[in-house]
Design a protein around this motif. Structure first.
Motif, PDB file in Angstrom:
ATOM      1  N   VAL A  70      55.042   3.675  57.042  1.00 55.76           N
ATOM      2  CA  VAL A  70      56.078   4.652  57.407  1.00 55.76           C
ATOM      3  C   VAL A  70      55.817   5.228  58.789  1.00 55.76           C
ATOM      4  O   VAL A  70      56.747   5.410  59.592  1.00 55.76           O
ATOM      5  N   PHE A  71      54.550   5.503  59.099  1.00 56.97           N
ATOM      6  CA  PHE A  71      54.208   6.148  60.365  1.00 56.97           C
ATOM      7  C   PHE A  71      53.575   5.181  61.369  1.00 56.97           C
ATOM      8  O   PHE A  71      52.931   5.622  62.327  1.00 56.97           O
ATOM      9  N   ALA A  72      53.766   3.884  61.151  1.00 63.70           N
ATOM     10  CA  ALA A  72      53.353   2.857  62.130  1.00 63.70           C
ATOM     11  C   ALA A  72      51.864   2.917  62.446  1.00 63.70           C
ATOM     12  O   ALA A  72      51.460   2.734  63.599  1.00 63.70           O
ATOM     13  N   ILE A  73      51.057   3.155  61.420  1.00 61.84           N
ATOM     14  CA  ILE A  73      49.602   3.108  61.595  1.00 61.84           C
ATOM     15  C   ILE A  73      49.166   1.701  61.195  1.00 61.84           C
ATOM     16  O   ILE A  73      48.975   1.418  60.008  1.00 61.84           O
ATOM     17  N   ARG A  74      49.012   0.825  62.150  1.00 61.47           N
ATOM     18  CA  ARG A  74      48.857  -0.594  61.870  1.00 61.47           C
ATOM     19  C   ARG A  74      47.453  -0.964  61.395  1.00 61.47           C
ATOM     20  O   ARG A  74      47.268  -1.974  60.732  1.00 61.47           O
ATOM     21  N   SER A  75      46.462  -0.180  61.726  1.00 61.30           N
ATOM     22  CA  SER A  75      45.087  -0.480  61.333  1.00 61.30           C
ATOM     23  C   SER A  75      44.700   0.339  60.110  1.00 61.30           C
ATOM     24  O   SER A  75      44.945   1.549  60.065  1.00 61.30           O
ATOM     25  N   GLU A  76      44.105  -0.318  59.121  1.00 65.59           N
ATOM     26  CA  GLU A  76      43.668   0.407  57.935  1.00 65.59           C
ATOM     27  C   GLU A  76      42.461   1.288  58.236  1.00 65.59           C
ATOM     28  O   GLU A  76      42.263   2.316  57.601  1.00 65.59           O
ATOM     29  N   ARG A  77      41.636   0.894  59.200  1.00 68.97           N
ATOM     30  CA  ARG A  77      40.553   1.776  59.648  1.00 68.97           C
ATOM     31  C   ARG A  77      41.127   3.058  60.254  1.00 68.97           C
ATOM     32  O   ARG A  77      40.667   4.163  59.973  1.00 68.97           O
ATOM     33  N   GLN A  78      42.165   2.875  61.087  1.00 69.21           N
ATOM     34  CA  GLN A  78      42.793   4.035  61.690  1.00 69.21           C
ATOM     35  C   GLN A  78      43.513   4.881  60.645  1.00 69.21           C
ATOM     36  O   GLN A  78      43.533   6.118  60.728  1.00 69.21           O
ATOM     37  N   GLY A  96      42.866  16.705  47.970  1.00 69.29           N
ATOM     38  CA  GLY A  96      42.541  18.070  48.331  1.00 69.29           C
ATOM     39  C   GLY A  96      41.839  18.112  49.666  1.00 69.29           C
ATOM     40  O   GLY A  96      41.483  17.076  50.251  1.00 69.29           O
ATOM     41  N   ILE A  97      41.583  19.324  50.159  1.00 67.40           N
ATOM     42  CA  ILE A  97      40.966  19.476  51.471  1.00 67.40           C
ATOM     43  C   ILE A  97      39.537  18.933  51.501  1.00 67.40           C
ATOM     44  O   ILE A  97      39.029  18.530  52.560  1.00 67.40           O
ATOM     45  N   GLU A  98      38.881  18.887  50.337  1.00 75.93           N
ATOM     46  CA  GLU A  98      37.499  18.406  50.286  1.00 75.93           C
ATOM     47  C   GLU A  98      37.371  17.031  49.636  1.00 75.93           C
ATOM     48  O   GLU A  98      36.257  16.519  49.512  1.00 75.93           O
ATOM     49  N   ASP A  99      38.474  16.442  49.213  1.00 83.79           N
ATOM     50  CA  ASP A  99      38.406  15.132  48.561  1.00 83.79           C
ATOM     51  C   ASP A  99      38.044  14.041  49.566  1.00 83.79           C
ATOM     52  O   ASP A  99      38.461  14.073  50.733  1.00 83.79           O
ATOM     53  N   LYS A 100      37.313  13.050  49.092  1.00 82.90           N
ATOM     54  CA  LYS A 100      36.879  11.952  49.943  1.00 82.90           C
ATOM     55  C   LYS A 100      37.982  10.910  50.091  1.00 82.90           C
ATOM     56  O   LYS A 100      38.664  10.566  49.134  1.00 82.90           O
ATOM     57  N   VAL A 101      38.150  10.397  51.306  1.00 85.49           N
ATOM     58  CA  VAL A 101      39.129   9.343  51.583  1.00 85.49           C
ATOM     59  C   VAL A 101      38.469   7.995  51.340  1.00 85.49           C
ATOM     60  O   VAL A 101      37.318   7.777  51.738  1.00 85.49           O
ATOM     61  N   PRO A 102      39.164   7.043  50.677  1.00 89.50           N
ATOM     62  CA  PRO A 102      38.566   5.731  50.409  1.00 89.50           C
ATOM     63  C   PRO A 102      38.194   4.992  51.693  1.00 89.50           C
ATOM     64  O   PRO A 102      38.813   5.187  52.741  1.00 89.50           O
ATOM     65  N   ASP A 103      37.209   4.140  51.601  1.00 88.45           N
ATOM     66  CA  ASP A 103      36.827   3.294  52.726  1.00 88.45           C
ATOM     67  C   ASP A 103      37.899   2.243  52.971  1.00 88.45           C
ATOM     68  O   ASP A 103      38.603   1.820  52.041  1.00 88.45           O
ATOM     69  N   HIS A 104      38.012   1.818  54.213  1.00 92.87           N
ATOM     70  CA  HIS A 104      39.051   0.843  54.564  1.00 92.87           C
ATOM     71  C   HIS A 104      38.898  -0.480  53.822  1.00 92.87           C
ATOM     72  O   HIS A 104      39.873  -1.195  53.583  1.00 92.87           O
ATOM     73  N   SER A 105      37.677  -0.826  53.437  1.00 93.99           N
ATOM     74  CA  SER A 105      37.455  -2.103  52.740  1.00 93.99           C
ATOM     75  C   SER A 105      38.084  -2.120  51.354  1.00 93.99           C
ATOM     76  O   SER A 105      38.339  -3.193  50.796  1.00 93.99           O
ATOM     77  N   ALA A 106      38.356  -0.953  50.786  1.00 96.27           N
ATOM     78  CA  ALA A 106      38.966  -0.902  49.453  1.00 96.27           C
ATOM     79  C   ALA A 106      40.361  -1.508  49.451  1.00 96.27           C
ATOM     80  O   ALA A 106      40.810  -2.063  48.448  1.00 96.27           O
ATOM     81  N   PHE A 107      41.073  -1.433  50.580  1.00 94.67           N
ATOM     82  CA  PHE A 107      42.420  -1.974  50.642  1.00 94.67           C
ATOM     83  C   PHE A 107      42.414  -3.495  50.557  1.00 94.67           C
ATOM     84  O   PHE A 107      43.247  -4.094  49.877  1.00 94.67           O
ATOM     85  N   SER A 108      41.486  -4.123  51.240  1.00 92.55           N
ATOM     86  CA  SER A 108      41.411  -5.591  51.205  1.00 92.55           C
ATOM     87  C   SER A 108      41.106  -6.091  49.805  1.00 92.55           C
ATOM     88  O   SER A 108      41.732  -7.044  49.330  1.00 92.55           O
ATOM     89  N   ARG A 109      40.161  -5.452  49.130  1.00 96.74           N
ATOM     90  CA  ARG A 109      39.801  -5.886  47.782  1.00 96.74           C
ATOM     91  C   ARG A 109      40.980  -5.702  46.825  1.00 96.74           C
ATOM     92  O   ARG A 109      41.313  -6.601  46.045  1.00 96.74           O
TER      93      ARG A 109
END
Length: 450
Positions: A70-78, A96-109
Motif C-alpha cells: 500500500v505504501f510502496a515499501i518494496r524491501s521487506e528489510r525496510q 503495541g508500543i513495546e511489541d517486537k517486530v518480526p524479522d524480515h526472514s519470517a516473510f520468506s519462510r
C-alpha cells in the motif's frame, strides 16, 4: 517571551494510547476499516502443527505485507524498519508500543511454505473483491482487460541463448524459480503459450520472457494481467503470464471464467485493445460467453498496392459467397485451411474477361478472398465499433491503464523482487490487493462524508 523546554528528570510512568497517535484521516484507518482478516486463522489452521513452539501470528505477517504494498515499501528489510518506528503502521498491524517486530526472514519462510500451500494471498484478494461487491463498488455490466510488462529480477549478462538452454536439469537440486519454470511448461500462460523458443533465457528465472515490446530496450519481463470493473476501476481478477500476446489473451479468458465462477459476475461487454482482437478470441467472447466485444478487430486484409481489398467484396450470407465489384461470385469448397480460414475463389473465365482485372488480380489468373471461420464474431465486433457506446467504452478502458500507471509510479513496482511464476503471482496479487484497498477506503470515506 521565548519558551524553553526543560531537560529535567525523565518521567517514570507514561499513559500512552497508540490509537490517539494515529490521525483520523490517515490512510491506515481507512484500510483497517475495510480489511477483514478475522477468518485467517481458521483458513491456515490445517497448515500448522498442533505441537511445538508458537509461530509468528500469520495475520501480523499478512498485515505487514499489505502495508508494504500500500505504501510502496518494496524491501521487506525496510518494511520491518518502518513498522518499528512508525506509530500508524504499528497501530494497523495490531502491535503495541513495546511489541517486537518480526524479522524480515519470517516473510520468506511463510510465503514459500504455508502461504503458498494454502494459496492464502489469493483468498485475501478474493475476499477484498467480495467486500467491494457488497459495498456496491462493482457494477458487473462492463469489464476491461489489459496487460502491462513488469521487469523481472533477471540479468541479461548471465543469460543464455534460447537455443542453448538445457532443459535436462535435475529439478530436485535446482533453485525454486527453476523448479517452478519446469512446473509451468504445460501451462497455457507459460510453456504452451507459444512453441517459439525465446531469444534468451535467464538462468536465475527461466520463465521470464525476453522481450523488446517496451521499445526503449529489451528486458526480461512478466505480464501483469488485470480484469477490472469499469464502474469504479476495481480489479476483479489478476493473473501473471509470459510477456507475449498469446499468453495475455489466454490469461484474459482465465480471469473472465474464474470471475464468473467465483463471484457470479459475467459482464455484458468487455473493452480491450487490439491485442485481444483475434478471430479466435472474439469467437470465444461472442459464441461461448455471450459477451459483446468492444475490441478493435485484427484485420490485415487491406491492400496497399492499389488493388481491391477484401472490404470491396460483398459477402452474401444466404448463398455463402462473395460478390466482386464487377458482380461475379466467389465460392468456396468449404475446406478449412491453416489459420482457420476458408478460401473463396472467382472463376478463371470471369476474371479473364473482367475489365477490372488490373485493379483486382493483375498478377494471378483469378481472385482469391480469405474468410475466417469466425468471421461472424468479427462482424459483431465491427458493428459495435460503429456505435456511440463504443466511444464511451474506449474512454472507460483507460481506467485499467491508469491502474498500471499507479502501480509503477506510485507503488513503485517497476521491477519485480521475487522470481519464478509463483513468486511473481504473489507480487501481482499483493499489488492488486493494495490498489483495491486504497480505492475502497477512499470511496467508502467519500460516501460516508456525503
Amino acid at each position: 517571551m521565548m519558551g524553553r523546554r526543560e531537560h529535567g528528570q525523565a518521567q517514570l510512568f507514561y499513559a500512552f494510547d497508540l490509537d490517539d497517535a494515529v490521525p483520523q484521516d490517515h490512510l491506515v484507518r481507512g484500510i483497517a476499516a475495510v480489511l477483514d482478516l478475522s477468518w485467517l486463522h481458521v483458513e491456515l489452521a490445517p497448515h500448522y502443527s498442533n505441537t511445538g513452539r508458537p509461530s509468528i501470528d500469520p495475520e501480523l505477517l499478512i498485515r505487514m505485507l499489505v502495508l508494504g504494498y500500500v505504501f510502496a515499501i518494496r524491501s521487506e528489510r525496510q518494511l520491518v524498519c518502518e513498522v518499528q518506528v512508525n506509530l500508524a503502521y504499528r497501530w494497523f498491524c495490531g502491535l503495541g508500543i513495546e511489541d517486537k517486530v518480526p524479522d524480515h526472514s519470517a516473510f520468506s519462510r511463510a510465503r514459500n511454505e504455508r502461504f503458498r500451500d494454502s494459496n492464502v494471498l489469493r483468498v485475501v484478494f478474493e475476499r477484498v473483491v467480495a467486500a467491494c461487491i457488497r459495498a456496491r463498488l462493482v457494477g458487473g455490466e462492463g469489464f476491461a482487460v489489459d496487460a502491462s510488462l513488469i521487469e523481472a529480477d533477471a540479468n541479461k549478462c548471465r543469460s543464455k541463448p534460447g537455443s542453448e538452454w538445457d532443459k535436462d536439469i535435475d529439478a530436485s537440486t535446482a533453485r525454486r524459480a527453476v523448479r517452478e519454470y519446469f512446473e509451468t511448461l504445460d501451462d497455457a500462460a507459460y510453456g504452451k503459450a507459444s512453441p517459439v523458443a525465446p531469444k534468451f533465457v535467464a538462468a536465475s528465472d527461466p520463465a521470464a520472457q525476453w522481450t523488446g515490446a517496451q521499445k526503449s530496450k529489451a528486458i526480461f519481463a512478466y505480464a501483469d494481467n488485470y480484469l477490472i470493473d469499469t464502474k469504479h476501476g476495481i480489479i476483479v481478477d489478476v493473473e501473471a503470464s509470459r510477456a507475449i500476446r498469446q499468453a495475455e489473451v489466454g490469461a484474459s479468458r482465465t480471469m473472465i471464467a474464474r470471475t464468473e465462477r467465483r463471484f457470479g459476475l459475467k459482464p455484458d461487454w468487455l473493452a480491450a485493445d487490439t491485442a485481444y482482437g483475434s478471430a479466435e478470441n472474439l469467437a470465444w467472447l461472442v459464441e461461448e460467453k455471450g459477451i459483446a466485444p468492444h475490441v478493435p478487430v485484427i484485420d490485415k486484409s487491406a491492400r496497399e498496392d492499389g488493388t481491391f481489398s477484401r472490404s470491396d467484396f460483398m459477402y452474401d450470407a444466404k448463398r455463402d459467397c462473395y460478390v466482386c465489384p464487377a458482380g461475379a461470385e466467389l465460392t468456396t469448397t468449404g475446406r478449412v485451411r491453416d489459420g482457420g480460414t476458408l478460401a473463396y475463389l472467382a472463376s478463371v473465365n470471369d476474371c479473364r474477361v473482367c475489365p477490372l482485372k488490373s485493379r483486382c488480380c493483375p498478377k494471378t489468373p483469378q481472385r482469391k478472398v480469405p474468410r475466417s471461420i469466425h468471421e461472424a464474431a468479427r462482424d459483431v465486433a465491427r458493428h459495435i465499433a460503429e456505435t456511440k457506446a463504443y466511444e464511451q467504452t474506449r474512454r472507460q478502458r483507460k481506467k485499467v491503464e491508469m491502474l498500471f500507471a499507479h502501480l509503477k509510479r506510485i507503488l513503485r513496482m517497476g521491477r519485480l523482487r521475487l522470481r519464478g511464476p509463483r513468486g511473481v503471482q504473489d507480487e501481482f496479487t499483493l499489488a492488486a490487493i493494495a490498489q483495491n484497498l486504497r480505492r475502497m477506503a477512499r470511496l467508502t470515506a467519500q460516501a460516508a462524508a456525503a
